[in-house]
Design an enzyme around this catalytic site. Structure first.
Site, PDB file in Angstrom:
ATOM      1  N   ASN A  62      41.913   7.085 -26.690  1.00 13.73           N
ATOM      2  CA  ASN A  62      42.476   7.429 -25.171  1.00 13.73           C
ATOM      3  C   ASN A  62      42.354   8.908 -25.204  1.00 13.73           C
ATOM      4  O   ASN A  62      41.916   9.746 -25.886  1.00 13.73           O
ATOM      5  CB  ASN A  62      43.971   7.226 -25.518  1.00 13.73           C
ATOM      6  N   GLU A  64      42.984  12.517 -22.659  1.00 10.91           N
ATOM      7  CA  GLU A  64      44.193  12.806 -21.847  1.00 10.91           C
ATOM      8  C   GLU A  64      43.668  14.464 -21.399  1.00 10.91           C
ATOM      9  O   GLU A  64      42.882  15.004 -22.004  1.00 10.91           O
ATOM     10  CB  GLU A  64      45.575  13.052 -22.441  1.00 10.91           C
ATOM     11  N   HIS A  75      42.449   5.290 -20.949  1.00 13.53           N
ATOM     12  CA  HIS A  75      43.017   4.503 -21.908  1.00 13.53           C
ATOM     13  C   HIS A  75      42.011   4.027 -23.016  1.00 13.53           C
ATOM     14  O   HIS A  75      40.832   3.727 -22.637  1.00 13.53           O
ATOM     15  CB  HIS A  75      43.895   3.524 -21.413  1.00 13.53           C
ATOM     16  N   GLU A  77      41.398   1.228 -24.382  1.00 17.37           N
ATOM     17  CA  GLU A  77      40.713  -0.046 -23.972  1.00 17.37           C
ATOM     18  C   GLU A  77      39.870   0.035 -22.835  1.00 17.37           C
ATOM     19  O   GLU A  77      38.784  -0.490 -22.864  1.00 17.37           O
ATOM     20  CB  GLU A  77      41.867  -0.966 -23.690  1.00 17.37           C
ATOM     21  N   CYS A 103      48.868  -1.323 -23.416  1.00 17.97           N
ATOM     22  CA  CYS A 103      49.972  -1.345 -22.195  1.00 17.97           C
ATOM     23  C   CYS A 103      49.485  -2.203 -21.062  1.00 17.97           C
ATOM     24  O   CYS A 103      48.575  -2.724 -21.132  1.00 17.97           O
ATOM     25  CB  CYS A 103      50.131   0.124 -21.714  1.00 17.97           C
ATOM     26  N   CYS A 106      46.233  -1.863 -19.311  1.00 17.67           N
ATOM     27  CA  CYS A 106      45.011  -2.225 -20.120  1.00 17.67           C
ATOM     28  C   CYS A 106      44.768  -3.940 -20.221  1.00 17.67           C
ATOM     29  O   CYS A 106      43.916  -4.293 -20.124  1.00 17.67           O
ATOM     30  CB  CYS A 106      45.027  -1.752 -21.523  1.00 17.67           C
TER      31      CYS A 106
END
Length: 303
Positions: A62, A64, A75, A77, A103, A106
């Protein structure tokens, strides 16, 4: 690139050395994937490791971006799938191991893969001596996906796309980058020397983009301070919000190739259609201005 992809032969050798099958090897690689994550906001490292239909293993983490809205985050995935698509890993993701339960964002993005209901997943943060795979359909049992909106013959993510696109302005390729005021003389010369390649890579990315819902293909190509170019294609989701923007995809390509810090990115080209319902220019400018303020972005329209 070695940190983000393991060749089929190396995967087999690694598994054999531990007396495992390749799918059994994947959970042991999840911590390595987590170490590739860049989550300065949450400090929650997510790793995803996938076995593609060509036998290679792909990694994702991930990402950010402090100072930007959270929906610009990538993300793990999504990173994995983008990495796989960018490097021609074959039309299917066979197995995936993740450090935490995917989540909803994803789970929905994964629906853009053909036959994903049969893809096997294992979640490694659940205490198990021998992690057991289960089909992705078990964690999203009643999915909304591409074939609620498309016919069965429409190519999906990981399948070959060939959007018949060309530059709207015939002279765009030969028109020089101008007003490179953000760059030093050395970088300005580098951009001007390699700008035709950069523009062509942007067009290639747009041609390869997955945009069946909006009909608005787009692609981004980035150039670093060594003149290396990285391209990313727009990838839509049937649910819209989980879609992967082309600038995000290009940043994944940059990171997967070991590009280093974002500040090394000095030029970019976005290729998209003019005046369409889904446009990427403002988002691309926002993101690139934030991660690499000196980056010079040019927009080319295609038809």
């Amino acid at each position: 690139m070695a940190n983000y992809i393991i060749s089929a032969s190396d995967a087999e050798s690694m598994a054999k050395s531990k007396n495992l099958t390749v799918p059994q090897l994947l959970p042991s690689l999840v911590q390595s994937a987590q170490s590739l994550a860049r989550p300065p906001i949450s400090n929650f490292h997510v790793g995803a490791v996938g076995l593609s239909s060509d036998g290679r293993i792909f990694f994702g983490g991930n990402i950010e971006f402090p100072g930007l809205p959270l929906h610009h985050s990538i993300h793990a995935e999504q990173f994995l799938i983008t990495n796989l698509a960018a490097h021609g890993g074959g039309p299917k993701l066979l197995y995936v191991a993740v450090s935490a339960a995917p989540c909803g964002h994803c789970r929905q993005f994964l629906q853009e893969l053909r036959g994903v209901c049969d893809t096997q997943i294992v979640i490694t943060d659940q205490p198990q001596e021998n992690p057991v795979y289960k089909p992705i359909s078990s964690i999203l049992p009643d999915p909304f996906g591409p074939f609620d909106l498309l016919d069965q013959n429409t190519p999906l993510i990981l399948e070959k796309h060939d959007n018949k696109l060309s530059f709207k302005d015939d002279d765009f390729l030969t028109r020089k980058f101008s007003n490179l005021s953000n760059l030093s003389n050395g970088y300005s010369e580098l951009v001007m020397k390699n700008e035709v390649m950069l523009k062509n890579k942007g067009l290639e990315a747009a041609r390869e983009s997955h945009a069946p819902y909006s009909g608005c293909p787009s692609g981004v190509a980035l150039m670093d301070c060594e003149g290396k170019v990285y391209k990313g294609s727009y990838m839509e989701s049937a649910a819209y919000n989980p879609s992967m923007m082309p600038v995000q995809a290009a940043l994944v390509a940059y990171m997967a190739a070991g590009g280093g810090g974002y500040e090394r990115i000095v030029a970019a080209v976005l290729v998209e259609k003019e005046g369409v319902v889904v446009r990427q220019e403002e988002t691309a400018r926002l993101m690139l201005n934030h991660v690499s303020p000196k980056c010079e972005l040019r927009v080319a329209h295609c038809v």
